[in-house]
Design an enzyme around this catalytic site. Structure first.
Site, PDB file in Angstrom:
ATOM      1  N   ASP A   1      75.114  -3.191  12.927  1.00 56.64           N
ATOM      2  CA  ASP A   1      74.488  -1.979  12.391  1.00 56.64           C
ATOM      3  C   ASP A   1      73.058  -2.268  11.967  1.00 56.64           C
ATOM      4  OD1 ASP A   1      74.011   0.558  11.445  1.00 56.64           O
ATOM      5  OD2 ASP A   1      75.114   0.293   9.570  1.00 56.64           O
ATOM      6  N   GLU A  57      79.514   6.633   8.195  1.00 54.05           N
ATOM      7  CA  GLU A  57      78.833   5.596   7.424  1.00 54.05           C
ATOM      8  C   GLU A  57      77.594   6.143   6.741  1.00 54.05           C
ATOM      9  OE1 GLU A  57      75.849   2.438   6.647  1.00 54.05           O
ATOM     10  OE2 GLU A  57      75.695   4.114   8.035  1.00 54.05           O
ATOM     11  N   GLU A  58      76.878   7.036   7.418  1.00 55.37           N
ATOM     12  CA  GLU A  58      75.564   7.459   6.936  1.00 55.37           C
ATOM     13  C   GLU A  58      75.611   8.225   5.615  1.00 55.37           C
ATOM     14  OE1 GLU A  58      72.928   6.349   7.865  1.00 55.37           O
ATOM     15  OE2 GLU A  58      72.903   5.945  10.000  1.00 55.37           O
ATOM     16  N   ASP A  67      70.670   3.372  15.501  1.00 58.93           N
ATOM     17  CA  ASP A  67      71.490   3.493  14.291  1.00 58.93           C
ATOM     18  C   ASP A  67      72.510   4.607  14.449  1.00 58.93           C
ATOM     19  OD1 ASP A  67      72.401   3.161  11.692  1.00 58.93           O
ATOM     20  OD2 ASP A  67      70.760   4.285  10.792  1.00 58.93           O
ATOM     21  N   HIS A 109      79.138   2.096  13.493  1.00 61.01           N
ATOM     22  CA  HIS A 109      79.468   3.464  13.075  1.00 61.01           C
ATOM     23  C   HIS A 109      79.018   4.485  14.114  1.00 61.01           C
ATOM     24  CE1 HIS A 109      75.419   4.659  11.523  1.00 61.01           C
ATOM     25  NE2 HIS A 109      75.322   3.410  11.098  1.00 61.01           N
ATOM     26  N   HIS A 167      66.496   6.476  10.984  1.00 58.66           N
ATOM     27  CA  HIS A 167      66.701   7.821  10.424  1.00 58.66           C
ATOM     28  C   HIS A 167      65.589   8.805  10.785  1.00 58.66           C
ATOM     29  CE1 HIS A 167      69.351   6.023   6.930  1.00 58.66           C
ATOM     30  NE2 HIS A 167      69.846   5.795   8.151  1.00 58.66           N
TER      31      HIS A 167
END
Length: 465
Positions: free
Chosen positions: A354, A326-327, A292, A280, A424
């Site tokens: 991922d 995606e997130e 990520d 992603h 994140h």
């Protein structure tokens, strides 16, 4: 008997030759990745020239344009953008929080708004705190003990889980649904312990949902760093009457148009059978999204290049898909699957990366037992590269919507021990990606794609009615 022995010798020699051919091709892939890989340079640009790529942002659009241009430069048969509407949430000015033990006596703690959260009032929120270990504790406490307070979710990731993704799954519900559930009991806001196995001062954001909660009844939600969570918990134990203050300025705007980026090499023998490899393109905004999922995107891009430059001509159509959103919505994955169904496309295999750019360990597979047995027969080909884990499990969020009875879904599984140190958070940055590990991941993915293309997935047996 003599004829039987000759036939057995012929079959054995054919298998040996085939395996030797596969060994040579896989070695060529690894050699190319480790001496002339492109993934690290592409990631350098994505991370350091563009940065965090939150859905709907200028940076996300810059990433779309950059990756499309890079795929164009590879000379693929076709490169295109697939439009998709995505949510646009903005963080606003930096968040601020403190613990107040007495009027005027405060200690600042690091927080960040959860993705999708509403803002606090302009003056912020200050209230007493009630600590819980999970959503299930709310019902036990009841509205009388929760109303008007800030609910502090403090269930840590389980350090005894060797699979850190299992540890993550064990507590992420408090981040995703914590605000919606606490709001039902009249809470003023929620603070959630960061999904992180180590103690540090970095709050970790992530998506959250209010479910069907009316907009006017939504309460603000923020993540607190693990050190901050420990301090808050200890301070509460000493003095349950302390107050917590936090202020955040995030906002949900109207949806905007973005794109999945798609590149394709058309199959030479079975062009109507499609194999997908992807990651992603969007990321959270605190860091630059290197692990990520910038890593997964550039590895997927390099898979097609590695196969082509080592002289392999795919029998099936190979696509790299860089999914958007995606997130905080999975809009890109859902749109790709929707368009595939509308066009009656036949997808036979999909591989997603991922889980960060760390050392590859193997793959997880969502497939039939027949296809899993086929994959296990290839395990020896990967052992020289220390790839040993072939397990049943999920393929990945973005390829999940493609699932049906006839497709093999797979996920690259790197070593996960350091992944949630960065996940994140503001330290998900380029300097934390090891070039060699990233390249090994790209080669491992390309090798599986090669084998799956060469031998094809095992057809699913039809059940006679």
């Amino acid at each position: 008997m003599k004829k039987f022995l000759l036939l057995a010798l012929f079959v054995t020699s054919s298998i040996t030759f085939s395996q030797s051919e596969d060994e040579k091709q896989i070695k060529a892939i690894y050699d190319m990745a480790l001496t002339n890989g492109k993934a690290y340079d592409w990631l350098n640009y994505l991370s350091n020239q563009i940065g965090g790529r939150l859905s709907g942002s200028v940076q996300a659009q810059q990433a779309v344009e950059y990756t499309r241009n890079q795929l164009d430069s590879l000379g693929l048969d076709r490169v295109w953008l697939q439009p998709v509407m995505v949510p646009k949430w903005v963080r606003g000015t930096p968040e601020f929080a403190y613990i107040e033990t007495k009027p005027g006596l405060t200690t600042n703690v690091p927080i960040c708004a959860l993705g999708g959260s509403v803002a606090t009032p302009d003056v912020g929120i200050k209230a007493n705190v009630i600590e819980v270990k999970g959503i299930e504790d709310l019902e036990k406490l009841g509205k009388e003990k929760i109303e008007g307070k800030i609910v502090f979710y403090n269930r840590p990731m389980d350090p005894t889980q060797i699979s850190t993704f299992s540890a993550y799954s064990g507590c992420v519900d408090q981040r995703y649904s914590g605000a919606a559930e606490a709001g039902k009991f009249g809470a003023a806001g929620v603070i959630v312990r960061s999904m992180n196995l180590r103690l540090d001062n970095l709050p970790h954001t992530g998506s959250m949902s209010y479910g069907d909660t009316p907009v006017n009844n939504r309460i603000p939600a923020a993540a607190i760093s693990t050190k901050g969570a420990e301090l808050l918990s200890t301070t509460l134990a000493l003095n349950p009457e302390i107050k917590f203050y936090f202020k955040q300025n995030c906002k949900q705007l109207e949806d905007v148009q973005s794109y999945n980026v798609v590149g394709e090499i058309r199959g030479s023998t079975y062009p109507n059978e499609i194999m997908v490899v992807g990651g992603h393109l969007d990321s959270w905004d605190l860091g630059d999204g290197s692990h990520d999922d910038g890593a997964g995107c550039v590895q997927s891009m390099d898979v097609l290049r590695l196969l082509w430059e080592t002289g392999y001509k795919p029998q099936r159509t190979l696509r790299v898909v860089l999914f958007m959103n995606e997130e905080n919505g999975l809009r890109g994955g859902n749109k790709y699957a929707e368009m595939a169904r509308q066009r009656n496309e036949k997808h036979v295999f999909a591989l997603e990366s991922d889980a960060g750019g760390f050392t590859p360990r193997g793959f997880s597979f969502d497939c039939s037992e027949e296809n899993f047995e086929q994959v296990l027969s290839w395990k020896k080909l990967f052992e020289p590269y220390l790839i040993h884990m072939f397990v049943k499990g999920g393929g990945g969020a973005d390829i999940g919507p493609l699932k049906d009875d006839n497709i093999v879904l797979a996920g690259l599984r790197p070593d996960s021990q350091r992944y949630f140190d960065h996940h994140h958070a503001e330290n998900d940055t380029f300097e934390h990606v090891n070039k060699r590990e990233l390249e090994l991941g790209a080669a491992t993915m390309a090798s599986l794609v090669y084998l799956m293309d060469k031998y094809g997935p095992v057809p699913t047996p039809k059940i006679k009615g």
